[in-house]
Design a protein around this motif. Sequence first.
Motif, PDB file in Angstrom:
ATOM      1  N   ILE A  74       0.851  -1.135  -0.069  1.00  0.00           N
ATOM      2  CA  ILE A  74      -0.064  -0.060   0.151  1.00  0.00           C
ATOM      3  C   ILE A  74       0.811   1.306   0.088  1.00  0.00           C
ATOM      4  CG2 ILE A  74      -1.578   1.364   1.286  1.00  0.00           C
ATOM      5  CD1 ILE A  74      -2.778  -1.519   2.367  1.00  0.00           C
ATOM      6  N   GLN A 109       2.359   1.912  -3.497  1.00  0.00           N
ATOM      7  CA  GLN A 109       1.460   2.389  -4.111  1.00  0.00           C
ATOM      8  C   GLN A 109       1.125   3.635  -4.091  1.00  0.00           C
ATOM      9  OE1 GLN A 109      -1.566  -0.586  -3.369  1.00  0.00           O
ATOM     10  NE2 GLN A 109      -1.500  -1.178  -5.590  1.00  0.00           N
ATOM     11  N   ALA A 120      -5.259   7.325  -3.403  1.00  0.00           N
ATOM     12  CA  ALA A 120      -4.898   6.589  -2.291  1.00  0.00           C
ATOM     13  C   ALA A 120      -5.920   6.027  -1.518  1.00  0.00           C
ATOM     14  CB  ALA A 120      -3.942   7.674  -1.395  1.00  0.00           C
ATOM     15  N   ARG A 155      -8.723   5.149  -2.732  1.00  0.00           N
ATOM     16  CA  ARG A 155      -9.364   3.957  -3.626  1.00  0.00           C
ATOM     17  C   ARG A 155      -8.387   2.776  -3.633  1.00  0.00           C
ATOM     18  NH1 ARG A 155     -11.168   7.541  -8.351  1.00  0.00           N
ATOM     19  NH2 ARG A 155     -13.290   8.070  -7.850  1.00  0.00           N
ATOM     20  N   ILE A 156      -7.297   2.785  -3.185  1.00  0.00           N
ATOM     21  CA  ILE A 156      -6.398   1.661  -2.873  1.00  0.00           C
ATOM     22  C   ILE A 156      -6.914   0.965  -1.795  1.00  0.00           C
ATOM     23  CG2 ILE A 156      -3.879   0.941  -2.220  1.00  0.00           C
ATOM     24  CD1 ILE A 156      -3.042   3.398  -3.908  1.00  0.00           C
TER      25      ILE A 156
END
Length: 181
Positions: free
Chosen positions: A34, A37, A56, A58-59
């Motif tokens: 995470i 990303q 972020a 949505r991750i």
Amino acid sequence: MGARAGVSRETPYRHFTGKDSLLTVLATEGWERIADQVHALRADPALPASDKLRGALRILVGLGRERPHLYQMLFRRPGHRPEELGEGLDHVRRRLCTPAGDPAADRVRAAGRFQDEFLPLVAELVGEPNARHYGTLLLAGTHGIADMALSGHLGTGMLRTTADELLDTLVRMVADAGEAT
């Protein structure tokens, strides 16, 4: 589970002291992915700040949808993580032999790395002094959205909304608050 991976049930215990340490390592790797990303979003100069922040969030929601057990493990309340229970062989081994690569410490570091990547995204919209406050609000809202999406409550006839629509609203509200300060 080991049979699906092509290994015996005992094989993982050659590499981990027990189930708790295995789960802790999985959670650490989850936080690291995470954070990677979110770092990629931060580094993209073409994206506006609000799009980076929305990405972020949505991750996190995506992880909740795609890997709900991992998501729940990452956000388990304190005292319910394996390394915090204070019982069992893993706890005793950590107390007596705390290795250089202590899984519990690695997990805390990885979660902290996520925060270190996330909070600057929030600060771009609301300023550094307000980043923790609004960052916490965003994470709490996102966690609720992820939970509602996972449980099937979003998109029903009664609520008629989606996780993405709710995330857009959260980011817009925080961006508006940043403009007002």
